[in-house]
Scaffold this motif. Sequence first.
Motif, short mmCIF file in Angstrom:
data_model
loop_
_atom_site.label_atom_id
_atom_site.label_comp_id
_atom_site.label_asym_id
_atom_site.label_seq_id
_atom_site.Cartn_x
_atom_site.Cartn_y
_atom_site.Cartn_z
N SER A 35 0.81 -1.22 0.00
CA SER A 35 0.00 0.00 0.00
C SER A 35 0.84 1.27 0.00
O SER A 35 0.37 2.32 -0.40
CB SER A 35 -0.95 0.01 1.19
OG SER A 35 -0.21 -0.02 2.39
N GLU A 36 2.10 1.19 0.42
CA GLU A 36 2.93 2.39 0.52
C GLU A 36 4.18 2.37 -0.34
O GLU A 36 4.97 3.30 -0.31
CB GLU A 36 3.32 2.65 1.97
CG GLU A 36 2.11 2.98 2.82
CD GLU A 36 2.48 3.36 4.23
OE1 GLU A 36 3.68 3.45 4.55
OE2 GLU A 36 1.56 3.58 5.02
N ARG A 37 4.38 1.28 -1.12
CA ARG A 37 5.58 1.23 -1.96
C ARG A 37 5.42 0.19 -3.05
O ARG A 37 4.63 -0.76 -2.93
CB ARG A 37 6.82 0.94 -1.13
CG ARG A 37 6.81 -0.41 -0.44
CD ARG A 37 7.92 -0.56 0.56
NE ARG A 37 7.72 0.43 1.61
CZ ARG A 37 8.69 0.90 2.39
NH1 ARG A 37 9.90 0.48 2.25
NH2 ARG A 37 8.44 1.79 3.31
N PHE A 55 7.53 5.34 -3.38
CA PHE A 55 7.21 5.34 -1.96
C PHE A 55 6.12 6.35 -1.66
O PHE A 55 6.18 7.48 -2.14
CB PHE A 55 8.46 5.67 -1.13
CG PHE A 55 9.58 4.69 -1.34
CD1 PHE A 55 9.61 3.50 -0.63
CD2 PHE A 55 10.58 4.94 -2.25
CE1 PHE A 55 10.64 2.59 -0.83
CE2 PHE A 55 11.61 4.05 -2.45
CZ PHE A 55 11.64 2.86 -1.74
N GLY A 56 5.15 5.96 -0.84
CA GLY A 56 4.07 6.84 -0.44
C GLY A 56 2.73 6.26 -0.83
O GLY A 56 2.61 5.55 -1.82
N SER A 57 1.71 6.56 -0.04
CA SER A 57 0.37 6.02 -0.30
C SER A 57 -0.51 6.98 -1.09
O SER A 57 -1.54 6.58 -1.60
CB SER A 57 -0.32 5.66 1.02
OG SER A 57 -0.39 6.81 1.85
N ASP A 58 -0.11 8.24 -1.21
CA ASP A 58 -0.87 9.22 -2.00
C ASP A 58 -0.53 8.99 -3.47
O ASP A 58 0.60 9.22 -3.89
CB ASP A 58 -0.50 10.64 -1.57
CG ASP A 58 -1.27 11.72 -2.32
OD1 ASP A 58 -1.93 11.41 -3.34
OD2 ASP A 58 -1.19 12.88 -1.89
N ARG A 62 4.23 11.06 -4.96
CA ARG A 62 5.04 10.02 -4.32
C ARG A 62 6.51 10.29 -4.59
O ARG A 62 6.87 10.95 -5.55
CB ARG A 62 4.68 8.64 -4.87
CG ARG A 62 3.27 8.23 -4.51
CD ARG A 62 2.96 6.86 -5.01
NE ARG A 62 2.71 6.91 -6.45
CZ ARG A 62 2.45 5.85 -7.19
NH1 ARG A 62 2.42 4.67 -6.66
NH2 ARG A 62 2.22 5.98 -8.47
#
Length: 157
Positions: A35-37, A55-58, A62
């Motif tokens: 979910s984040e990478r 990297f990042g969930s948005d 990212r």
Amino acid sequence: MAKEIERKFLVKDDSWRAAVEKKITIVQFYLAISSERSIRLRISDGKSAKLTLKFGSDLSVRDEFEYAVPLAEANEMRAFAVGSVIAKTRHHVRHRDFLYEVDVFNGHLHGLVVAELETPENVPDEQLPGWIDGEVTGDIRYSNASLALNGFPSLRR
């Protein structure tokens, strides 16, 4: 490190094709997805390969790192793909001085056409091209990682 600022749209017709500046055949697959990478390998025109770490969930902003990978090694790593391999043709289309990347998906995603716009400035809706059918930025179903894991999105917005 580069921040990726990206908006994503569905495409309603083929009127964008008249403005195509360049086409790239892409085969891409994921080596890891959470979910984040994500870790993605992309082969362009069968000639070059890049490893991309995001990297990042948005989904719209990212951190992204890219590295060239020898083509032979990229082809070997395909055996470790998570989910389905994505095949698409990317078209570079300019509209009002902005570059849109229109992806026409093949194989199990045939029929899906998505446009991406990477720009640091907010483009007002009235300046978007007429061939845009609605924004899906942030809709996880249209992320390439989700398409690799889950296939064609079952519901449109």
